[in-house]
Motif scaffolding. Structure first.
Motif, PDB file in Angstrom:
ATOM      1  N   VAL A   2       1.098  -1.358   0.322  1.00 32.44           N
ATOM      2  CA  VAL A   2      -0.528   0.166   0.286  1.00 32.44           C
ATOM      3  C   VAL A   2       0.942   1.264  -0.085  1.00 32.44           C
ATOM      4  CG1 VAL A   2      -2.081  -1.447   0.941  1.00 32.44           C
ATOM      5  CG2 VAL A   2      -0.492   0.301   2.413  1.00 32.44           C
ATOM      6  N   ALA A   3       2.416   1.141   0.742  1.00 37.60           N
ATOM      7  CA  ALA A   3       3.104   2.652   0.663  1.00 37.60           C
ATOM      8  C   ALA A   3       2.813   2.977  -1.246  1.00 37.60           C
ATOM      9  CB  ALA A   3       4.071   1.703   0.309  1.00 37.60           C
ATOM     10  N   LYS A   4       2.775   3.007  -2.154  1.00 43.34           N
ATOM     11  CA  LYS A   4       2.859   3.891  -3.068  1.00 43.34           C
ATOM     12  C   LYS A   4       1.465   4.068  -3.412  1.00 43.34           C
ATOM     13  CE  LYS A   4       1.872   0.335  -6.616  1.00 43.34           C
ATOM     14  NZ  LYS A   4       2.192  -0.423  -7.867  1.00 43.34           N
ATOM     15  N   TYR A   5       0.623   3.721  -2.437  1.00 42.77           N
ATOM     16  CA  TYR A   5      -0.781   4.936  -3.039  1.00 42.77           C
ATOM     17  C   TYR A   5      -0.821   5.802  -1.883  1.00 42.77           C
ATOM     18  CZ  TYR A   5      -2.140   0.359  -5.905  1.00 42.77           C
ATOM     19  OH  TYR A   5      -1.846  -0.258  -6.970  1.00 42.77           O
ATOM     20  N   ILE A   6      -0.057   5.739  -1.111  1.00 39.17           N
ATOM     21  CA  ILE A   6      -0.352   6.867   0.655  1.00 39.17           C
ATOM     22  C   ILE A   6      -1.188   8.195  -0.917  1.00 39.17           C
ATOM     23  CG2 ILE A   6       0.975   8.092   2.375  1.00 39.17           C
ATOM     24  CD1 ILE A   6       0.204   5.248   2.856  1.00 39.17           C
ATOM     25  N   GLY A   7      -2.190   9.019   0.069  1.00 35.71           N
ATOM     26  CA  GLY A   7      -1.979  10.062  -0.013  1.00 35.71           C
ATOM     27  C   GLY A   7      -3.443  10.034  -1.276  1.00 35.71           C
ATOM     28  N   LYS A   8      -3.930   8.527  -2.260  1.00 34.80           N
ATOM     29  CA  LYS A   8      -4.252   8.231  -2.505  1.00 34.80           C
ATOM     30  C   LYS A   8      -5.535   7.823  -2.260  1.00 34.80           C
ATOM     31  CE  LYS A   8      -0.922   8.650  -5.848  1.00 34.80           C
ATOM     32  NZ  LYS A   8       0.132   7.979  -7.303  1.00 34.80           N
ATOM     33  N   VAL A  10      -8.185   5.000  -2.788  1.00 33.76           N
ATOM     34  CA  VAL A  10      -7.727   3.316  -3.447  1.00 33.76           C
ATOM     35  C   VAL A  10      -8.822   2.589  -2.407  1.00 33.76           C
ATOM     36  CG1 VAL A  10      -5.281   3.486  -3.310  1.00 33.76           C
ATOM     37  CG2 VAL A  10      -6.681   2.619  -1.162  1.00 33.76           C
ATOM     38  N   GLU A  11      -9.227   1.120  -3.727  1.00 33.21           N
ATOM     39  CA  GLU A  11     -10.186   0.447  -3.115  1.00 33.21           C
ATOM     40  C   GLU A  11      -9.922  -0.880  -2.763  1.00 33.21           C
ATOM     41  OE1 GLU A  11     -14.047  -0.404  -5.290  1.00 33.21           O
ATOM     42  OE2 GLU A  11     -13.069  -1.567  -6.528  1.00 33.21           O
ATOM     43  N   ILE A  12      -9.990  -1.461  -1.951  1.00 28.45           N
ATOM     44  CA  ILE A  12      -9.360  -2.296  -0.897  1.00 28.45           C
ATOM     45  C   ILE A  12     -10.111  -3.391  -0.463  1.00 28.45           C
ATOM     46  CG2 ILE A  12      -7.198  -0.568   0.437  1.00 28.45           C
ATOM     47  CD1 ILE A  12      -8.622  -1.156   3.057  1.00 28.45           C
ATOM     48  N   ILE A  13      -9.522  -4.638  -0.365  1.00 30.51           N
ATOM     49  CA  ILE A  13     -10.309  -6.058  -0.439  1.00 30.51           C
ATOM     50  C   ILE A  13     -10.233  -6.645   1.416  1.00 30.51           C
ATOM     51  CG2 ILE A  13     -10.733  -8.483  -1.083  1.00 30.51           C
ATOM     52  CD1 ILE A  13     -12.113  -6.358  -2.642  1.00 30.51           C
ATOM     53  N   TYR A  14     -10.622  -5.864   1.844  1.00 33.05           N
ATOM     54  CA  TYR A  14     -10.078  -6.479   3.656  1.00 33.05           C
ATOM     55  C   TYR A  14     -10.843  -7.396   4.504  1.00 33.05           C
ATOM     56  CZ  TYR A  14      -8.881  -4.179   7.919  1.00 33.05           C
ATOM     57  OH  TYR A  14      -8.242  -4.646   9.322  1.00 33.05           O
ATOM     58  N   GLU A  15      -9.980  -7.919   5.126  1.00 39.87           N
ATOM     59  CA  GLU A  15     -10.771  -8.997   6.025  1.00 39.87           C
ATOM     60  C   GLU A  15     -10.637  -8.346   7.843  1.00 39.87           C
ATOM     61  OE1 GLU A  15     -10.124 -13.844   7.190  1.00 39.87           O
ATOM     62  OE2 GLU A  15      -8.537 -12.269   6.229  1.00 39.87           O
ATOM     63  N   ASP A  16     -11.571  -8.395   8.426  1.00 41.32           N
ATOM     64  CA  ASP A  16     -11.779  -8.026   9.514  1.00 41.32           C
ATOM     65  C   ASP A  16     -10.926  -9.052  10.053  1.00 41.32           C
ATOM     66  OD1 ASP A  16     -13.630  -9.745   9.767  1.00 41.32           O
ATOM     67  OD2 ASP A  16     -15.535  -7.556  10.106  1.00 41.32           O
ATOM     68  N   LYS A  17     -10.459  -8.870  11.754  1.00 44.05           N
ATOM     69  CA  LYS A  17     -10.281  -9.461  12.875  1.00 44.05           C
ATOM     70  C   LYS A  17     -11.553 -10.702  13.303  1.00 44.05           C
ATOM     71  CE  LYS A  17     -12.492  -6.920  16.314  1.00 44.05           C
ATOM     72  NZ  LYS A  17     -12.188  -6.492  17.875  1.00 44.05           N
ATOM     73  N   ALA A  58      -6.017  -1.082  -5.359  1.00 50.35           N
ATOM     74  CA  ALA A  58      -6.586  -0.652  -6.772  1.00 50.35           C
ATOM     75  C   ALA A  58      -6.594   0.837  -6.111  1.00 50.35           C
ATOM     76  CB  ALA A  58      -7.146  -1.757  -8.074  1.00 50.35           C
ATOM     77  N   PRO A  59      -6.134   1.728  -7.438  1.00 53.11           N
ATOM     78  CA  PRO A  59      -6.762   3.009  -6.745  1.00 53.11           C
ATOM     79  C   PRO A  59      -7.544   3.138  -8.166  1.00 53.11           C
ATOM     80  CG  PRO A  59      -4.902   2.296  -9.060  1.00 53.11           C
ATOM     81  CD  PRO A  59      -5.312   1.145  -8.511  1.00 53.11           C
ATOM     82  N   ILE A  60      -8.614   3.961  -7.372  1.00 53.97           N
ATOM     83  CA  ILE A  60      -9.896   4.428  -7.925  1.00 53.97           C
ATOM     84  C   ILE A  60      -9.689   5.967  -8.542  1.00 53.97           C
ATOM     85  CG2 ILE A  60     -11.423   2.870  -7.041  1.00 53.97           C
ATOM     86  CD1 ILE A  60     -12.189   4.808  -4.533  1.00 53.97           C
ATOM     87  N   ARG A  61     -10.541   6.031  -8.970  1.00 54.25           N
ATOM     88  CA  ARG A  61     -10.251   7.547 -10.189  1.00 54.25           C
ATOM     89  C   ARG A  61     -11.465   8.630  -9.516  1.00 54.25           C
ATOM     90  NH1 ARG A  61      -9.599   4.973 -15.464  1.00 54.25           N
ATOM     91  NH2 ARG A  61      -6.960   5.329 -15.193  1.00 54.25           N
ATOM     92  N   GLN A  62     -13.054   8.020  -9.409  1.00 51.17           N
ATOM     93  CA  GLN A  62     -13.991   8.354  -8.866  1.00 51.17           C
ATOM     94  C   GLN A  62     -14.676   7.843  -7.607  1.00 51.17           C
ATOM     95  OE1 GLN A  62     -17.371   8.260 -11.435  1.00 51.17           O
ATOM     96  NE2 GLN A  62     -18.054  10.432 -10.485  1.00 51.17           N
ATOM     97  N   VAL A  63     -14.818   8.879  -6.200  1.00 53.59           N
ATOM     98  CA  VAL A  63     -15.104   8.258  -5.200  1.00 53.59           C
ATOM     99  C   VAL A  63     -16.967   8.442  -5.524  1.00 53.59           C
ATOM    100  CG1 VAL A  63     -15.506   8.894  -2.361  1.00 53.59           C
ATOM    101  CG2 VAL A  63     -13.296   8.728  -4.034  1.00 53.59           C
TER     102      VAL A  63
END
Length: 64
Positions: A2-8, A10-17, A58-63
């Motif tokens: 994720v480091a290259k996306y800081i400040g941008k 993104v869309e993430i797929i995340y697994e919670d605890k 993945a980067p996203i262009r429009q929120v």
């Protein structure tokens, strides 16, 4: 991962605890000690994510 996306946005797929997966739009702010902080558009608030539980970014262009 994720480091290259800081400040941008993104869309993430995340697994919670609890083992549940979600897809979220996040504006990433910082990464430190395996944790990623960012504004989650789904929750409409700041969130902290464990970097080890982020499965895709993945980067996203429009929120929406």
């Amino acid at each position: 991962m994720v480091a290259k996306y800081i400040g941008k946005p993104v869309e993430i797929i995340y697994e919670d605890k609890n083992g549940r997966f979600s897809k979220r739009g996040v504006l990433l702010f910082c990464r430190k000690n395996g944790l990623v902080k960012g504004y989650c558009y789904k929750a409409a608030q700041m969130r902290t994510f464990d970097e080890n539980r982020i499965y895709a970014v993945a980067p996203i262009r429009q929120v929406v």
